[in-house]
Write a protein that holds these residues in place. Sequence first.
Motif, PDB file in Angstrom:
ATOM      1  N   UNK A 462       0.864  -1.189   0.000  1.00 59.45           N
ATOM      2  CA  UNK A 462       0.000   0.000   0.000  1.00 59.45           C
ATOM      3  C   UNK A 462       0.899   1.237   0.000  1.00 59.45           C
ATOM      4  N   UNK A 463       0.718   2.096  -1.002  1.00 57.38           N
ATOM      5  CA  UNK A 463       1.517   3.333  -1.081  1.00 57.38           C
ATOM      6  C   UNK A 463       0.968   4.309  -0.040  1.00 57.38           C
ATOM      7  N   UNK A 464       1.818   4.712   0.906  1.00 56.88           N
ATOM      8  CA  UNK A 464       1.372   5.605   1.991  1.00 56.88           C
ATOM      9  C   UNK A 464       2.067   6.959   1.872  1.00 56.88           C
ATOM     10  N   UNK A 465       1.282   8.036   1.912  1.00 55.42           N
ATOM     11  CA  UNK A 465       1.845   9.387   1.752  1.00 55.42           C
ATOM     12  C   UNK A 465       1.247  10.342   2.781  1.00 55.42           C
ATOM     13  N   UNK A 466       2.097  11.254   3.279  1.00 54.59           N
ATOM     14  CA  UNK A 466       1.614  12.346   4.132  1.00 54.59           C
ATOM     15  C   UNK A 466       1.223  13.519   3.241  1.00 54.59           C
ATOM     16  N   UNK A 467       0.088  14.138   3.537  1.00 52.45           N
ATOM     17  CA  UNK A 467      -0.344  15.299   2.746  1.00 52.45           C
ATOM     18  C   UNK A 467      -0.851  16.378   3.701  1.00 52.45           C
ATOM     19  N   UNK A 468      -0.347  17.599   3.575  1.00 49.52           N
ATOM     20  CA  UNK A 468      -0.797  18.708   4.424  1.00 49.52           C
ATOM     21  C   UNK A 468      -2.238  19.071   4.058  1.00 49.52           C
ATOM     22  N   UNK A 469      -2.998  19.524   5.046  1.00 53.97           N
ATOM     23  CA  UNK A 469      -4.410  19.883   4.844  1.00 53.97           C
ATOM     24  C   UNK A 469      -4.622  20.871   3.706  1.00 53.97           C
ATOM     25  N   UNK A 470      -3.631  21.766   3.505  1.00 58.00           N
ATOM     26  CA  UNK A 470      -3.748  22.782   2.459  1.00 58.00           C
ATOM     27  C   UNK A 470      -3.863  22.193   1.061  1.00 58.00           C
ATOM     28  N   UNK A 471      -3.430  20.929   0.897  1.00 54.16           N
ATOM     29  CA  UNK A 471      -3.463  20.282  -0.429  1.00 54.16           C
ATOM     30  C   UNK A 471      -4.690  19.386  -0.605  1.00 54.16           C
ATOM     31  N   UNK A 472      -5.684  19.542   0.283  1.00 56.79           N
ATOM     32  CA  UNK A 472      -6.842  18.646   0.245  1.00 56.79           C
ATOM     33  C   UNK A 472      -7.593  18.705  -1.087  1.00 56.79           C
ATOM     34  N   UNK A 473      -7.769  19.911  -1.619  1.00 58.74           N
ATOM     35  CA  UNK A 473      -8.538  20.018  -2.866  1.00 58.74           C
ATOM     36  C   UNK A 473      -7.831  19.307  -4.026  1.00 58.74           C
ATOM     37  N   UNK A 474      -6.473  19.362  -4.042  1.00 55.96           N
ATOM     38  CA  UNK A 474      -5.716  18.623  -5.067  1.00 55.96           C
ATOM     39  C   UNK A 474      -5.959  17.124  -4.908  1.00 55.96           C
ATOM     40  N   UNK A 475      -5.966  16.671  -3.647  1.00 56.85           N
ATOM     41  CA  UNK A 475      -6.192  15.245  -3.363  1.00 56.85           C
ATOM     42  C   UNK A 475      -7.582  14.829  -3.856  1.00 56.85           C
ATOM     43  N   UNK A 476      -8.580  15.668  -3.591  1.00 57.90           N
ATOM     44  CA  UNK A 476      -9.951  15.331  -4.010  1.00 57.90           C
ATOM     45  C   UNK A 476     -10.031  15.259  -5.539  1.00 57.90           C
ATOM     46  N   UNK A 477      -9.301  16.138  -6.229  1.00 59.27           N
ATOM     47  CA  UNK A 477      -9.291  16.106  -7.710  1.00 59.27           C
ATOM     48  C   UNK A 477      -8.695  14.789  -8.207  1.00 59.27           C
ATOM     49  N   UNK A 478      -7.613  14.315  -7.526  1.00 65.90           N
ATOM     50  CA  UNK A 478      -6.999  13.028  -7.912  1.00 65.90           C
ATOM     51  C   UNK A 478      -7.946  11.868  -7.632  1.00 65.90           C
ATOM     52  N   UNK A 479      -8.666  11.971  -6.527  1.00 68.27           N
ATOM     53  CA  UNK A 479      -9.630  10.916  -6.177  1.00 68.27           C
ATOM     54  C   UNK A 479     -10.740  10.857  -7.223  1.00 68.27           C
ATOM     55  N   UNK A 480     -11.182  12.037  -7.686  1.00 66.62           N
ATOM     56  CA  UNK A 480     -12.253  12.099  -8.693  1.00 66.62           C
ATOM     57  C   UNK A 480     -11.836  11.327  -9.952  1.00 66.62           C
ATOM     58  N   UNK A 481     -10.564  11.490 -10.341  1.00 63.17           N
ATOM     59  CA  UNK A 481     -10.048  10.778 -11.523  1.00 63.17           C
ATOM     60  C   UNK A 481     -10.020   9.276 -11.266  1.00 63.17           C
ATOM     61  N   UNK A 482      -9.612   8.876 -10.059  1.00 67.00           N
ATOM     62  CA  UNK A 482      -9.560   7.438  -9.711  1.00 67.00           C
ATOM     63  C   UNK A 482     -10.964   6.824  -9.699  1.00 67.00           C
TER      64      UNK A 482
END
Length: 704
Positions: A462-482
């Motif tokens: 399982x690929x595990x990554x730390x992400x700061x809260x400020x990057x949440x919207x970028x994360x949600x955009x990546x999730x949308x693609x997945x």
Amino acid sequence: MRPPELTPLFASAEVLKGVGPRVIALLKKALRLPPGVLLPRVIDMLWHLPTGVIDRRAEPTVAAALPGTIATLKVRVLKHKGPPRGNTKAPYKVATEDETGRLDLVFFRVERSFVERQLPVGEERYVSGRVERYGETLQMAHPDYIVAPDNRGDLPLLEPVYPLTGGLSGKVLLKAERQALERVPPMQEWQDAAWLKQRGWPSFAEALKRLHHPEDAADVSPGSAPLQRLAYDELLANQLALAMVRESFKAQRGRPVHGDGRLRAKIIDALPFALTNSQKTALREIEADISAPRRMLRLLQGDVGSGKTVVALLAMAVAVEAGAQSALMAPTEVLARQHMETIAPLAEKAGIRVGLLTGREKGRVRDDILARLDAGDIDILIGTHALFQADVVFHDLAFAVIDEQHRFGVHQRLALQTKGGGGGANMLVMTATPIPRTLLMTHYGDLEVSKLTEKPAGRKPIVTKQIANGLMEKLIARIKAQLAEGAQVYWVCPLIESSDVSDLAAAEERHAHLTQVLGEGVGLLHGGMNATAKDATMAAFADGNLKVLVATTVIEVGVNVPNANIMVIEHAERFGLAQLHQLRGRVGRGSRESFCMLLYAEPLTRTAQERLAMMEDTEDGFLIAEKDLELRGGGEVLGARQSGEAEFRVAGGAGFSELLSAAHDDARMILSADPHLTTERGEALRRLLYVFECDEAIRLFRAA
């Protein structure tokens, strides 16, 4: 019966002066009470230890008092000056002085008569509190203490600071704690004299006194002699109790069970994968135990997804091959049903009859299950705490499995064992929480342990990554693609405070946000939902009808959705390592590449940084468990009280592992020389077991 000299310690805290129904209700919130104890007792007050001290020893003259510091000053009261009539915001002032200068005592929203009684004009008083400068004048707002010279002893020069709750003042609690201390009876020393001398530890009573009535600020520090002494007392009581229960268990005649292998062969043929080497080893160890004349008690440790349920099924099949019954008990209904879903299809292929009994099975359905169980028409019964109930009667129980054992107490385990005929059931306890050796000692004694160290074939990292809260919207955009490619996502929200309300609000808020961004197909799961709603939501996610599941930590254990490949943990810095690891284990169960995203809020503490880095570095549950123990101390990770509670009351801080190892060895030496605690030291150690409420061990030595 408890020795009569200990009765004052186990009386209700209401016997203490100033502790009435209102204070009892507040103490109930502030104190950590053991399971089954509904109202605080004197002993619970004594275990509520200070976390620091306020030093009031500085007694300068008024002129020498430093603004911004806490000081104790002897002053003479000059005059009272109330606020102008109708102006409630103005302060009430009392002018005082000593031979070097003047000090104003300032009160807001206070009754004049109360202040006049406390500070009569012309009389001397000791006042203690924070000194501040206001213009040219020194003042003290709302002094913490005002005492007459005759009552000088009531002013604590080193005042212990206790954890409080809203409405409970430190003064009220301190007064109650001092009274609780006076109720500690003289007790014979239970520790070895040479050991105490070597460590420089005080007696039990002196240790309690120095914590609640410190003579030095160092007395309440984590590594202090008084705290270490009491921590060792608690660990020794724990180790003695475990060793006694364990020896008693070993001494009982077991029930040898021999299977012929025919059902196990059918189950193995029906498996979609080959057994791992560690699964085969564990099964050989269990089979050797179950066929021996002594009663079996073994712990099966396996990381998330290591295949414990299959091992449990194959072990239970041994008893069924021998014509007897087996039981599997899980701590929650969700987990019990999860086991049922895994076991039922495999059992059916082998012709094994399986039943399920939880709190949800009621009326005629429950009666039917109990009748079939009693008649021997159910080979394996899977269930929750419902299996303990008196009307659950097995035809012939020979083997029992308890999952997530640390959530159950010894007495519950024994209650299930005694349902087995012919000497009691053989027992396998399982946990998905990899347990470091020190915690194995605190919770299980010297239990035989089997470890599942491999993951089933085909499991991807399982690929595990730390992400700061400020990057949440970028994360949600990546999730949308997945999601467009067929992925499914868990989104876990934390418990912000120890309140269901805030927990629920966080999850509901995130659910609304993600629904707005991602559209339909976002579900919500939390502890406030009833069992039917939870199951319906979980089923919709498992069937793929929901693409995203926003949840609280209710999904930590026992949820299996192979297609789910993304785990987002919001405020990951608030979770312990073991819990983060458990949550991550919900993904990585299918053929897709899986991800665990640890969202965190800045700034991170050093401990939080270490935790998140450890999650990125490894998936090894045993390494993670050792690190968790190192970062959090012993008491919090798994727990030691044999009642299912998850914390020590005194131990668990500095030097935990070293003290535990010493207590473990000491307990073994004591019981090898004095198994029934009948020597002079043995009698004293019985008092120790009563003081720390090790009920199972007490029951055993009283029966001896």
